[in-house]
Scaffold this active site. Structure first.
Site, short mmCIF file in Angstrom:
data_model
loop_
_atom_site.label_atom_id
_atom_site.label_comp_id
_atom_site.label_asym_id
_atom_site.label_seq_id
_atom_site.Cartn_x
_atom_site.Cartn_y
_atom_site.Cartn_z
N SER A 10 0.82 -1.21 0.00
CA SER A 10 0.00 0.00 0.00
C SER A 10 0.85 1.25 0.00
O SER A 10 0.38 2.32 -0.37
CB SER A 10 -0.87 0.05 1.26
OG SER A 10 -1.56 -1.13 1.43
N HIS A 24 -2.19 -3.11 -6.72
CA HIS A 24 -2.74 -2.76 -5.41
C HIS A 24 -4.26 -2.91 -5.42
O HIS A 24 -4.96 -2.09 -6.00
CB HIS A 24 -2.34 -1.33 -5.05
CG HIS A 24 -2.79 -0.91 -3.69
ND1 HIS A 24 -3.46 0.25 -3.45
CD2 HIS A 24 -2.69 -1.55 -2.49
CE1 HIS A 24 -3.75 0.33 -2.16
NE2 HIS A 24 -3.31 -0.74 -1.56
N GLU A 51 -4.96 -0.30 -8.42
CA GLU A 51 -3.92 0.64 -8.81
C GLU A 51 -2.74 -0.18 -9.33
O GLU A 51 -2.21 -1.03 -8.62
CB GLU A 51 -3.47 1.49 -7.61
CG GLU A 51 -4.52 2.53 -7.20
CD GLU A 51 -4.18 3.26 -5.91
OE1 GLU A 51 -4.58 4.42 -5.78
OE2 GLU A 51 -3.54 2.67 -5.02
N ASN A 53 -4.56 5.75 -1.13
CA ASN A 53 -4.07 5.80 0.25
C ASN A 53 -3.43 7.14 0.59
O ASN A 53 -3.48 7.59 1.73
CB ASN A 53 -3.08 4.67 0.51
CG ASN A 53 -3.81 3.34 0.66
OD1 ASN A 53 -5.03 3.31 0.77
ND2 ASN A 53 -3.08 2.26 0.62
#
Ligand SMILES: NC(=O)c1ccc[n+]([C@@H]2O[C@H](COP(=O)([O-])OP(=O)(O)OC[C@H]3O[C@@H](n4cnc5c(N)ncnc54)[C@H](O)[C@@H]3O)[C@@H](O)[C@H]2O)c1
Length: 596
Positions: free
Chosen positions: A121, A142, A154, A192
């Site tokens: 992440s 991701h 992602e 994130n």
């Protein structure tokens, strides 16, 4: 020629890995699912079984398909089982040294042409890739939590990732029914980077007793339409994982203090309170792994009696003001059965407000949501006045005049002279300190903030703001009134932005900064937040609706009060406002709305 992915490996079957296994197996791809030990493997298998059984029970998956799905998954302890897969996705805990060790091992075990992917992440995909002899075949994939549900992936390319590897992984995402955004290797990627400052800020609010976990979560769900509140989301992510992500983002992302993990987080991780996976985090769960929250010692009593504890009886309410908020608030109180005295600055204004309330109530009738008799009764409960003297015998006053401190203070000083003792005096201010308004009276203990959201008749949330002088009775009264209005009242301290704006606007501002840095596009950032986090609107869609000028004003207030460097308004936001690009209302903001 594009690669065929017929078998993939997944390393680590925790919160994310087990879900990723399910995603592949559901889409007809064979999976080799690997863990570090037999008990961990069993836990991973149980997670997969639990998830697919729930899908069957909900009618989302046929039994035969479930069985076929399970047949596609081969479980093993140790990385050696991955010798012939086409792609590996690593989903072990968020530690660079652990991931580097695993990638070095994967490099040794896997076929030379296999792609090695990490689900990290926040760690640098580049740093992970250099542990192998094939960094050009290393990429970030991701997924979002829960992986079988969230649409976004992602795809993170490093400076050395081969273009054909990126293209093949993008095609694979499409085959999995996912939407991908492809980005460069930067801490936190898109989602994130925008999410974790907000989550950490929410934890800080709990730590400082600014508001309760329930109220913070309710505020963000009801005020912003988010699928879950920040603390429930922390529990879902896992507090240990969240800690590591924040820590990495702090170190990699320019030491932004907002990413320095709030100390409470570390304490909870040390105490084994990891969230859902350990059965306890910010909330307590039925058992480890269960999504079902059970009451614990801090769960508030939700009974009417508890809500009304210490609350004063309210039957007659004064509403001062003639704008959008005042109009909506008059309607809300009248519909809920309160006697309402509306005070404006002149009978002409009263007539306009009266018309607006009638129009809105009539809409309810046309839509079949309100009986004609109820409409008439609601209108019958409202009296219209142009003098504050008519507020002498009300039990509660709600002020919703212009957002200027001098005006509000003068008004509260007058109310102090006119109103009977024991009245609760409430301001709907969204940005001014409530204590300033309270101190304009001789009875600051009776003054609270009642921050309604626009449109008041629709939005289910009210922030109840208590100052350091507000009495428990006044707070209890405000909360009980919210409940009687059919709204959720959340109690918070008297700080700029209360709960919702304080958590929402810095995130929006961060999205503008990300755009400004050319890391990604408005469309991809909007996609990422909607499809990765389930937000009803992306940040740029929301900014165009809210108005860039409004967002800038709120962000400036937050920055001025908290002096947090990370809260400084994005220069791009300032420039757009200066240029008159304010959003939908001027037909141009982050997007051009002139043709829509
Ligand atoms: N939790 C989230 O919401 C989320 C979302 C997206 C990405 N991620 C990322 O996914 C990765 C995994 O996070 P998680 O939340 O699933 O962690 P987790 O702690 O729930 O699971 C990690 C699993 O890896 C296993 N493991 C540890 N060492 C291993 C080894 N040497 N070989 C094989 N398995 C090993 C553990 O037994 C555990 O089951 C992290 O990089 C994290 O940042 C997490």
């Amino acid at each position: 020629m594009a690669r065929e992915f017929s078998t993939v490996g997944v390393v680590g079957l925790g919160t994310m890995g087990a879900g990723i296994v399910e995603v592949f197996a559901r889409n007809g791809i064979d999976v080799v699912a690997v863990e570090i030990s037999a008990p961990a493997l069993e836990r991973g298998r149980a997670t997969l079984t639990g998830s697919t059984d729930r899908a069957v029970a909900k009618g989302k998956l046929a039994e035969a398909d479930r069985d076929a799905l399970h047949e596609r998954v081969h479980f093993a302890v140790g990385l050696d089982a991955l010798h012939s897969v086409d792609l590996v996705i690593e989903a072990v805990p968020e530690h660079l040294d652990l991931k580097q060790r695993i990638f070095a091992e994967l490099d040794r075990v896997c076929r030379p042409e296999a792609i090695l992917a990490t689900n990290t992440s926040s760690l640098s995909v580049t740093e992970i890739s250099v542990a192998t002899s094939r960094p050009n075949q290393v990429i970030g994939i991701h997924f979002f939590n829960p992986a079988p549900v969230m649409k976004l992936v992602e795809v993170v390319r490093t400076v050395v990732t081969a273009p054909d590897v990126v293209a093949d992984v993008e095609a694979l995402c499409a085959r999995l029914g996912k939407v991908d955004v492809t980005i460069n290797d930067r801490a936190g990627f898109i989602a994130n980077a925008l999410l974790f400052g907000y989550l950490n800020h929410a934890v800080g609010m709990v730590e400082s007793h600014y508001a309760t976990r329930e109220d913070i979560d309710a505020a963000m769900k009801l005020g912003c339409g988010l699928p879950m509140g920040p603390l429930a989301l922390m529990d879902l992510i896992g507090l240990d994982t969240a800690y590591e992500i924040l820590d990495t983002m702090y170190r990699r992302g320019g030491r932004d203090r907002r990413h320095a993990p709030v100390p409470l987080l570390k304490q909870m991780v040390t105490a084994g309170l990891l969230g859902r996976k350990s059965g306890r985090g910010f909330y307590t769960y039925e058992r480890p792994g269960s999504p079902v929250v059970v009451p614990d010692e801090t769960t508030p009593l939700a009974t009417d009696a508890a809500l009304a504890d210490g609350a004063r009886a309210i039957t007659k309410v004064g509403v001062v003001g003639s704008g959008t908020m005042a109009t909506g608030i008059i309607e809300v109180f009248a519909k809920a059965g309160y006697e309402v005295v509306s005070v404006t600055r002149g009978m002409e204004k009263s007539a306009t407000v009266c018309e607006a309330v009638k129009t809105s109530l009539n809409k309810g009738v046309v839509r079949g949501k309100l009986a004609e008799t109820d409409r008439d009764a609601a209108l019958g409960r409202i009296s219209w006045s142009a003098t504050l003297d008519h507020l002498a015998d009300v039990d509660l006053v709600v002020e919703a005049v212009v957002e200027e401190l001098s005006v509000k203070k003068a008004l509260f000083a007058s109310l102090d002279e006119i109103c009977k003792p024991g009245v609760v005096l409430a301001t709907t201010t969204s940005s001014l300190p409530v204590i300033d308004v309270a101190m304009a009276t001789q009875r600051p203990a009776d003054v609270v903030g009642l921050h309604f959201f626009n449109p008041a008749p629709v939005m289910p949330l009210v922030e109840v703001v208590r100052t350091i002088r507000t009495s428990p009775e006044a707070t209890a009264t405000a909360r009980a009134v919210c409940a009687a209005l059919g709204k959720t009242g959340v109690v918070c301290g008297d700080r700029s932005g209360f709960i919702v704006n304080a958590l929402l606007f810095p995130y929006l501002n961060d999205a503008v900064k990300m755009l400004e840095a050319s890391y990604s596009t408005t469309d991809d950032i909007d996609h990422a937040m909607k499809l990765g986090c389930g937000y009803p609107m992306g940040p740029f869609e929301l900014l165009d609706v809210v108005g860039l000028d409004v967002a800038l004003a709120i962000q400036r207030e937050l920055y001025l009060e908290l002096r947090e460097p990370g809260f400084a308004p994005a220069p791009l936001l300032e420039h757009l406002v200066t240029a008159g690009y304010l959003g939908r209302k001027t037909r141009r903001g982050f997007r051009d709305h002139s043709h829509r």
